[in-house]
Motif scaffolding. Structure first.
Motif, PDB file in Angstrom:
ATOM      1  N   MET A  44       0.715  -1.010   0.193  1.00 37.30           N
ATOM      2  CA  MET A  44      -0.221  -0.130   0.348  1.00 37.30           C
ATOM      3  C   MET A  44       0.676   1.150   0.035  1.00 37.30           C
ATOM      4  SD  MET A  44      -3.076   0.657   2.313  1.00 37.30           S
ATOM      5  CE  MET A  44      -4.094  -0.691   2.790  1.00 37.30           C
ATOM      6  N   PRO A  45       0.546   2.344  -0.707  1.00 41.75           N
ATOM      7  CA  PRO A  45       1.698   3.595  -0.922  1.00 41.75           C
ATOM      8  C   PRO A  45       1.564   4.388   0.864  1.00 41.75           C
ATOM      9  CG  PRO A  45       0.290   3.583  -2.448  1.00 41.75           C
ATOM     10  CD  PRO A  45      -0.926   2.257  -1.692  1.00 41.75           C
ATOM     11  N   GLN A  46       2.916   4.734   0.681  1.00 45.87           N
ATOM     12  CA  GLN A  46       3.064   5.511   2.240  1.00 45.87           C
ATOM     13  C   GLN A  46       1.740   6.582   2.625  1.00 45.87           C
ATOM     14  OE1 GLN A  46       5.258   4.501   4.516  1.00 45.87           O
ATOM     15  NE2 GLN A  46       5.037   3.122   2.615  1.00 45.87           N
ATOM     16  N   LYS A  47       1.508   7.235   1.340  1.00 48.23           N
ATOM     17  CA  LYS A  47       0.338   8.496   2.326  1.00 48.23           C
ATOM     18  C   LYS A  47      -0.428   8.991   0.812  1.00 48.23           C
ATOM     19  CE  LYS A  47       0.876  11.886   5.368  1.00 48.23           C
ATOM     20  NZ  LYS A  47       1.680  13.126   5.613  1.00 48.23           N
ATOM     21  N   GLY A  48      -1.731   9.532   0.642  1.00 48.53           N
ATOM     22  CA  GLY A  48      -2.525  10.573   0.158  1.00 48.53           C
ATOM     23  C   GLY A  48      -2.988  10.011  -0.091  1.00 48.53           C
ATOM     24  N   PHE A  49      -4.061   9.586  -1.470  1.00 43.68           N
ATOM     25  CA  PHE A  49      -5.250   8.935  -1.795  1.00 43.68           C
ATOM     26  C   PHE A  49      -4.686   8.349  -2.656  1.00 43.68           C
ATOM     27  CE2 PHE A  49      -5.289  14.071  -2.308  1.00 43.68           C
ATOM     28  CZ  PHE A  49      -5.335  14.450  -1.057  1.00 43.68           C
ATOM     29  N   PHE A  50      -5.690   7.158  -2.563  1.00 46.39           N
ATOM     30  CA  PHE A  50      -5.246   5.831  -3.453  1.00 46.39           C
ATOM     31  C   PHE A  50      -6.405   4.978  -3.605  1.00 46.39           C
ATOM     32  CE2 PHE A  50      -3.118   5.125  -0.710  1.00 46.39           C
ATOM     33  CZ  PHE A  50      -3.227   3.731   0.578  1.00 46.39           C
ATOM     34  N   THR A  82      -7.492  14.196  15.545  1.00 48.96           N
ATOM     35  CA  THR A  82      -6.750  15.283  15.149  1.00 48.96           C
ATOM     36  C   THR A  82      -5.961  15.428  13.732  1.00 48.96           C
ATOM     37  OG1 THR A  82      -5.741  16.601  16.973  1.00 48.96           O
ATOM     38  CG2 THR A  82      -4.478  17.371  15.147  1.00 48.96           C
ATOM     39  N   ASP A  83      -5.612  14.083  13.374  1.00 47.58           N
ATOM     40  CA  ASP A  83      -4.842  13.822  12.409  1.00 47.58           C
ATOM     41  C   ASP A  83      -6.103  12.757  11.328  1.00 47.58           C
ATOM     42  OD1 ASP A  83      -2.846  13.022  10.070  1.00 47.58           O
ATOM     43  OD2 ASP A  83      -3.071  11.038  10.685  1.00 47.58           O
ATOM     44  N   ALA A  84      -6.916  12.619  11.874  1.00 46.97           N
ATOM     45  CA  ALA A  84      -8.303  12.482  11.303  1.00 46.97           C
ATOM     46  C   ALA A  84      -8.784  13.475  10.578  1.00 46.97           C
ATOM     47  CB  ALA A  84      -9.543  11.233  11.395  1.00 46.97           C
ATOM     48  N   ALA A  85      -8.878  14.785  10.928  1.00 45.93           N
ATOM     49  CA  ALA A  85      -9.504  15.049  10.638  1.00 45.93           C
ATOM     50  C   ALA A  85      -8.634  16.327   9.841  1.00 45.93           C
ATOM     51  CB  ALA A  85     -10.509  16.449  11.399  1.00 45.93           C
ATOM     52  N   ARG A  86      -7.703  16.194   9.650  1.00 45.21           N
ATOM     53  CA  ARG A  86      -6.925  17.167   9.270  1.00 45.21           C
ATOM     54  C   ARG A  86      -6.552  16.254   8.325  1.00 45.21           C
ATOM     55  NH1 ARG A  86      -1.779  16.484  11.922  1.00 45.21           N
ATOM     56  NH2 ARG A  86      -1.907  18.704  12.850  1.00 45.21           N
ATOM     57  N   THR A  87      -6.533  15.321   7.250  1.00 40.18           N
ATOM     58  CA  THR A  87      -6.392  14.237   6.933  1.00 40.18           C
ATOM     59  C   THR A  87      -7.775  14.578   5.718  1.00 40.18           C
ATOM     60  OG1 THR A  87      -5.212  12.401   7.787  1.00 40.18           O
ATOM     61  CG2 THR A  87      -6.433  11.786   5.624  1.00 40.18           C
ATOM     62  N   ALA A 110     -14.793   5.577   6.932  1.00 44.44           N
ATOM     63  CA  ALA A 110     -14.097   4.886   8.587  1.00 44.44           C
ATOM     64  C   ALA A 110     -12.810   5.627   8.654  1.00 44.44           C
ATOM     65  CB  ALA A 110     -14.264   3.843   8.227  1.00 44.44           C
ATOM     66  N   ILE A 111     -12.599   5.988   9.761  1.00 41.31           N
ATOM     67  CA  ILE A 111     -10.871   6.199  11.516  1.00 41.31           C
ATOM     68  C   ILE A 111     -11.026   4.953  11.488  1.00 41.31           C
ATOM     69  CG2 ILE A 111     -10.008   7.358  12.953  1.00 41.31           C
ATOM     70  CD1 ILE A 111     -12.448   9.392  12.617  1.00 41.31           C
ATOM     71  N   ILE A 160      -7.481   6.749   2.389  1.00 39.67           N
ATOM     72  CA  ILE A 160      -6.629   8.029   2.740  1.00 39.67           C
ATOM     73  C   ILE A 160      -5.540   7.613   3.625  1.00 39.67           C
ATOM     74  CG2 ILE A 160      -6.686  10.508   2.798  1.00 39.67           C
ATOM     75  CD1 ILE A 160      -9.627  10.293   1.446  1.00 39.67           C
ATOM     76  N   LYS A 161      -4.545   8.425   3.487  1.00 41.53           N
ATOM     77  CA  LYS A 161      -3.741   7.666   4.448  1.00 41.53           C
ATOM     78  C   LYS A 161      -3.116   9.041   5.141  1.00 41.53           C
ATOM     79  CE  LYS A 161      -1.317   3.617   5.490  1.00 41.53           C
ATOM     80  NZ  LYS A 161      -0.341   2.893   5.361  1.00 41.53           N
ATOM     81  N   GLY A 162      -3.635   8.999   6.564  1.00 38.25           N
ATOM     82  CA  GLY A 162      -2.482  10.145   7.039  1.00 38.25           C
ATOM     83  C   GLY A 162      -1.279   9.919   7.907  1.00 38.25           C
ATOM     84  N   ASP A 163      -1.122  10.491   9.057  1.00 35.76           N
ATOM     85  CA  ASP A 163      -0.012   9.803   9.465  1.00 35.76           C
ATOM     86  C   ASP A 163      -0.089   9.187  11.215  1.00 35.76           C
ATOM     87  OD1 ASP A 163       2.081  12.420   8.368  1.00 35.76           O
ATOM     88  OD2 ASP A 163       1.300  13.614   9.998  1.00 35.76           O
TER      89      ASP A 163
END
Ligand SMILES: CC(C)(COP(=O)(O)OP(=O)(O)OC[C@H]1O[C@@H](n2cnc3c(N)ncnc32)[C@H](O)[C@@H]1OP(=O)(O)O)[C@@H](O)C(=O)NCCC(=O)NCCS
Length: 187
Positions: free
Chosen positions: A1-7, A117-122, A75-76, A15-18
């Motif tokens: 799976m890619p590290q970050k971003g939308f896919f 915070t991370d979910a909302a930021r993402t 879903a988070i 969508i991957k956050g931190d």
């Protein structure tokens, strides 16, 4: 799976956050939502205070929401793939490029770990960069300092107050209307 971003992964939008991964809500999430939305410690903070929610009603709600292509509900999940809550951009106004942010972490043991915070930021990143929104808004109760802290940290500004709007535990509380604009997000 890619590290970050939308896919897309196995036909599912991810969508991957931190600290969290967001993925489309699915029917098999229903039981967890019923548990969380019937928990007064969770629903006391939510606009739709969903007491006595049944599995049947929740399944119908998920089925209907899957047909809605405008609103985005995710879903988070923790990075270990544990489903802990939901975050959404709803009531999307295409003409005005505006949406309402909704979020809750139903698994209370995951509160105060930076995941909200991370979910909302993402999802904000997705909203401003992918959906090209101009504005994201929300309402938050005065007795929810945790959520207020998250929204302020992300750059939301108070744009109005509904004075003594909600009765909660023997007291009337203000409700704050908050928003963030795309230029504030990018700044
Ligand atoms: C609101 C919510 C999404 C926030 O997610 P979270 O992962 O718990 O929040 P975070 O850990 O990212 O940040 C919370 C911050 O509030 C702080 N906080 C917690 N309780 C607090 C309090 N009583 N007063 C002030 N700050 C408080 C935490 O210390 C943390 O700040 P820090 O990172 O500087 O230490 C989550 O707690 C939740 O789902 N709550 C129930 C439902 C809800 O309130 N939804 C929002 C409706 S508007």
């Amino acid at each position: 799976m890619p590290q970050k971003g939308f896919f897309w992964y196995n036909s599912i939008m991810v969508i991957k956050g931190d600290k969290v991964t967001l993925r489309h809500v699915r029917l098999s999430d229903a039981e967890r939502f019923v548990k969380w939305l019937n928990d007064p410690k969770v629903y006391q903070y939510l606009q739709a205070q969903a007491r006595h929610l049944t599995l049947k009603k929740e399944r119908k709600w998920i089925r209907d929401s899957l047909k809605n292509k405008t609103d985005k509900r995710f879903a988070i999940e923790t990075l270990e793939h544990k489903h802990i809550g939901v975050v959404s951009l709803e009531r999307v106004e295409v003409k005005h490029k505006r949406a309402t942010l909704g979020i809750f972490i139903g698994e209370k043991s995951y509160w105060n770990k930076g995941l909200g915070t991370d979910a909302a930021r993402t999802i904000l990143k997705y909203g401003f960069e992918k959906m090209k929104l101009h504005k994201v808004e929300l309402d938050v109760f005065g007795y929810n300092p945790r959520a207020l802290k998250v929204y302020k940290r992300l750059g939301f500004k108070k744009e109005g107050v509904k004075r003594e709007h909600n009765y909660h535990k023997g007291k009337f509380w203000d409700v704050y209307h908050m928003s963030i604009l795309d230029r504030e997000w990018k700044g």
